[in-house]
Motif scaffolding. Structure first.
Motif, PDB file in Angstrom:
ATOM      1  N   LEU A 107       0.829  -1.198   0.000  1.00 19.95           N
ATOM      2  CA  LEU A 107       0.000   0.000   0.000  1.00 19.95           C
ATOM      3  C   LEU A 107       0.869   1.255   0.000  1.00 19.95           C
ATOM      4  O   LEU A 107       0.574   2.242  -0.719  1.00 19.95           O
ATOM      5  N   VAL A 108       1.978   1.222   0.767  1.00 23.59           N
ATOM      6  CA  VAL A 108       2.885   2.373   0.795  1.00 23.59           C
ATOM      7  C   VAL A 108       3.491   2.609  -0.602  1.00 23.59           C
ATOM      8  O   VAL A 108       3.619   3.752  -1.057  1.00 23.59           O
ATOM      9  N   SER A 109       3.835   1.507  -1.309  1.00 22.03           N
ATOM     10  CA  SER A 109       4.404   1.650  -2.651  1.00 22.03           C
ATOM     11  C   SER A 109       3.387   2.265  -3.619  1.00 22.03           C
ATOM     12  O   SER A 109       3.743   3.094  -4.469  1.00 22.03           O
ATOM     13  N   ARG A 110       2.091   1.887  -3.486  1.00 20.26           N
ATOM     14  CA  ARG A 110       1.065   2.462  -4.349  1.00 20.26           C
ATOM     15  C   ARG A 110       0.875   3.942  -4.044  1.00 20.26           C
ATOM     16  O   ARG A 110       0.717   4.763  -4.960  1.00 20.26           O
ATOM     17  N   LEU A 111       0.916   4.280  -2.740  1.00 21.79           N
ATOM     18  CA  LEU A 111       0.794   5.696  -2.399  1.00 21.79           C
ATOM     19  C   LEU A 111       2.005   6.494  -2.876  1.00 21.79           C
ATOM     20  O   LEU A 111       1.877   7.654  -3.289  1.00 21.79           O
ATOM     21  N   ASN A 112       3.175   5.860  -2.816  1.00 20.38           N
ATOM     22  CA  ASN A 112       4.365   6.527  -3.351  1.00 20.38           C
ATOM     23  C   ASN A 112       4.211   6.807  -4.849  1.00 20.38           C
ATOM     24  O   ASN A 112       4.648   7.848  -5.353  1.00 20.38           O
ATOM     25  N   LEU A 113       3.586   5.850  -5.586  1.00 24.49           N
ATOM     26  CA  LEU A 113       3.383   6.022  -7.015  1.00 24.49           C
ATOM     27  C   LEU A 113       2.461   7.205  -7.298  1.00 24.49           C
ATOM     28  O   LEU A 113       2.653   7.951  -8.245  1.00 24.49           O
ATOM     29  N   LEU A 114       1.423   7.365  -6.421  1.00 24.57           N
ATOM     30  CA  LEU A 114       0.515   8.501  -6.594  1.00 24.57           C
ATOM     31  C   LEU A 114       1.184   9.826  -6.252  1.00 24.57           C
ATOM     32  O   LEU A 114       0.879  10.857  -6.848  1.00 24.57           O
ATOM     33  N   ARG A 115       2.114   9.823  -5.291  1.00 18.33           N
ATOM     34  CA  ARG A 115       2.706  11.056  -4.809  1.00 18.33           C
ATOM     35  C   ARG A 115       3.927  11.500  -5.607  1.00 18.33           C
ATOM     36  O   ARG A 115       4.382  12.631  -5.429  1.00 18.33           O
ATOM     37  N   ASP A 116       4.461  10.639  -6.431  1.00 16.61           N
ATOM     38  CA  ASP A 116       5.707  10.954  -7.133  1.00 16.61           C
ATOM     39  C   ASP A 116       5.433  11.349  -8.587  1.00 16.61           C
ATOM     40  O   ASP A 116       4.620  10.728  -9.263  1.00 16.61           O
ATOM     41  N   GLY A 117       6.204  12.352  -9.068  1.00 15.85           N
ATOM     42  CA  GLY A 117       6.317  12.680 -10.484  1.00 15.85           C
ATOM     43  C   GLY A 117       5.041  13.090 -11.154  1.00 15.85           C
ATOM     44  O   GLY A 117       4.209  13.819 -10.615  1.00 15.85           O
ATOM     45  N   PRO A 118       4.844  12.623 -12.385  1.00 18.89           N
ATOM     46  CA  PRO A 118       3.745  13.099 -13.239  1.00 18.89           C
ATOM     47  C   PRO A 118       2.360  12.736 -12.718  1.00 18.89           C
ATOM     48  O   PRO A 118       1.403  13.440 -13.001  1.00 18.89           O
ATOM     49  N   GLN A 119       2.262  11.626 -11.941  1.00 21.77           N
ATOM     50  CA  GLN A 119       0.942  11.269 -11.418  1.00 21.77           C
ATOM     51  C   GLN A 119       0.421  12.347 -10.459  1.00 21.77           C
ATOM     52  O   GLN A 119      -0.762  12.713 -10.499  1.00 21.77           O
ATOM     53  N   TRP A 120       1.285  12.856  -9.637  1.00 21.99           N
ATOM     54  CA  TRP A 120       0.869  13.901  -8.683  1.00 21.99           C
ATOM     55  C   TRP A 120       0.532  15.202  -9.442  1.00 21.99           C
ATOM     56  O   TRP A 120      -0.424  15.887  -9.072  1.00 21.99           O
ATOM     57  N   ARG A 121       1.312  15.511 -10.518  1.00 26.18           N
ATOM     58  CA  ARG A 121       0.990  16.696 -11.301  1.00 26.18           C
ATOM     59  C   ARG A 121      -0.370  16.551 -11.971  1.00 26.18           C
ATOM     60  O   ARG A 121      -1.127  17.511 -12.086  1.00 26.18           O
TER      61      ARG A 121
END
Length: 455
Positions: free
Chosen positions: A91-105
């Protein structure tokens, strides 16, 4: 009024060239520009079709929501701590994916980032590996699942909206590229039509130029023929009339009433008449042979022949024609070796007879005439050298033209065809005939013939 029209026509002619080439250049530029636009749009379409990192946010949110649900199930079932820890890490890895780079933009640009901050930090604070409270962790995961479920539908709606906008842009780019290609095809077709028209005009101009050249050549031949006929008429008027007048005078003297002519007078008049007839025969034979050469009816019979013997025969033939008193000063000066030529002996004898006749006619009676056969490399040469007045540069330049005669020799017998005929006969045998001044005065007529068979 006519002058103004002429000026306007000249101005239009001067402008026609730049306008024509300017239009052609403009078509080329338009065609190339449309092709560049089409290529640029195709590149843009290719880039638009590439999958960017911000795409498939629905899948990312779905995976995050699934991991949150899996962790909640593991916590509610009192699963093994190792299983719970695994679910927490995923779950932490999925949240990291949402918070990092182009996904967060993407989430920020869509206005969906609000409400998603702090969840990862809180989850890390409740990490079972750090002795976090499992009950509080379960409540936190349940709340996160609710937030993700609400955001997921909005993310999916936003992604569909972006896909629709991108499809619209792709459609527009396709239309622009298609229009550019069609425009380039139309411009290319117009350019091809212009080039074909230019080529057709150029071909017609070339045909017209060839026709003009042919007409000019025909006109020149007609002028040459007319000039030849005129000169032939002058020749007949002068060279034929004179011997006929001599014959007529002799006949009048012999048939005059009164005292009959003495044998001496008869002999003298007969000799004069014979010379006049011989002159007419030579003139007729020369003209007929020249006509045969001009129409290609003379074919030389080539073989290896002794040039000294041909020259001797030509001298003896002139002596046998009753010119012993004139030909006695013609001397054959052979070299140290036999001179062999590849020639037709009859045609070569005709050439030498012509050259000897000219030398006897134009040189002083007391002067000597030398005939010198010799070798020069692969060539056989026969020089006829006289001590006459020679020729000026202008006379040498035109000596081989039909009917050409020097101004100083107009009163002497001759047709103006002897030298042109002699050169034609020499060239028919692969040789040539040239004239050059003789050292000490006079003229050298050089007959050149092949000395051996070419390899």
């Amino acid at each position: 009024m006519g002058l103004a029209v002429d000026r306007a026509a000249r101005a239009m002619t001067r402008l026609a060239g730049p306008l024509r080439y300017g239009g052609l250049s403009a078509l080329i530029v338009v065609c190339l520009g449309l092709l560049v636009v089409a290529a640029a749009n195709i590149v843009r379409i290719e880039r638009q079709m590439q999958i960017s990192a911000t795409e498939n946010m629905t899948w990312t949110f779905g995976q995050t929501q699934i991991e949150a649900l899996n962790l909640a199930v593991a916590l509610s079932n009192d699963a093994d701590p190792a299983e719970v820890q695994l679910r927490v890490d995923l779950l932490v890895s999925r949240l990291n994916l949402l918070r990092d780079g182009p996904q967060w933009r993407f989430l920020q640009q869509a206005g969906l980032a609000e409400g998603l901050t702090g969840w990862r930090e809180r989850l890390l604070a409740l990490d079972p590996a750090e002795d976090g409270d499992r009950a509080v962790l379960a409540e936190h995961v349940a709340a996160l699942s609710t937030v993700l479920r609400g955001k997921a539908s909005r993310v999916m709606t936003r992604e569909w909206q972006l896909q629709s906008e991108r499809l619209d842009r792709l459609g527009q780019l396709h239309l622009l590229a298609l229009a550019a290609i069609v425009g380039a095809l139309i411009a290319g077709a117009a350019l091809a039509a212009l080039l074909i028209d230019r080529e057709r005009r150029l071909t017609r101009a070339r045909v017209d130029l060839l026709r003009a050249d042919r007409l000019q050549r025909d006109l020149n031949r007609e002028r040459t023929a007319s000039e030849g006929y005129r000169r032939l008429t002058d020749l007949i008027a002068h060279q034929v009339r004179t011997p006929l007048a001599v014959i007529d005078s002799a006949m009048h003297r012999l048939t005059r009433p009164g005292n009959p002519p003495t044998p001496e007078v008869i002999r003298t008049k007969a000799e004069v008449s014979r010379e006049a007839v011989a002159r007419l025969v030579r003139l007729t034979d020369t003209a007929l042979l020249m006509a045969r050469v001009d129409r290609g009816a003379v074919a030389p019979k080539l073989g290896c022949h002794d040039l000294d013997r041909i020259a001797t025969a030509a001298i003896e033939e002139m002596q046998s024609a009753g010119k012993e008193q004139r030909t006695g000063r013609v001397t054959l000066r052979p070299g140290n070796s036999r001179v062999t030529a590849i020639c037709d002996p009859v045609l070569t004898g005709e050439i030498l007879a012509n050259l000897l006749g000219n030398a006897l006619l134009y040189s002083p009676p007391e002067s000597e005439i030398d005939v010198r056969p010799m070798h020069s490399g692969d060539l056989a040469i026969c020089d006829v050298c006289d001590q006459g007045p020679g020729m000026t540069d202008e006379e040498l330049a035109s000596a081989f033209d039909n009917f050409a005669r020097g101004a100083r020799h107009r009163d002497l017998p001759g047709s103006g065809l002897g030298l042109p005929l002699a050169r034609h006969l020499a060239r028919l045998q692969g040789g040539d005939l040239t004239l050059k001044p003789r050292e000490g005065g006079g003229l050298v007529a050089r007959l050149t013939l092949p000395g051996k068979v070419a390899a």
